[in-house]
Scaffold this motif. Sequence first.
Motif: not given
Length: 157
Positions: A100-101, A105-107, A134-137
């Motif tokens: 999640t962290l 950052k990705m977001y 994005l956590a899946a990514w």
Amino acid sequence: MYLGLDPGRDKIGFAFVDENGELLYSGIISKKLFESFLIALSEGNWVELAPYGCEGDTSLLVDKNVELVLLGGGTTSEELERGLRRRKIEYKVVDESFSTLQARKMYYRIHPPKGFRRLWPLSLLVPGRDIDDLAAWALTRRWMEKKIVDGGVTHGS
């Protein structure tokens, strides 16, 4: 391409990722829709996923096959594992610690803060949407990076 799944209590983040770790398409579905998601996945019916998309475009998935599903090993992953096994979809369980962290950052890499929010530390900002996809990514990239360190990505495994 690879498919990352970040299972949660009520929803599942998904991310289709190319062999270079780039995000092709991602979204979030209700856990209740997982069986329908698996049917669309098995049939390559990417249009069915369009209503749940957050990033990318389903057109990037056309003529591609999912080589491997990477499933976050946290909350409720056992239920998703049963669904994947039932449909004979190959998968690997990935540690989802701190995903999640990484997703936050990705977001902000995809959607940089604007105005005065640019001055705030990212840790104090709240993304403008859920970031399970994005956590899946992040999970998928983590697995890919580990495979490279361990001697290269093996296709078809």
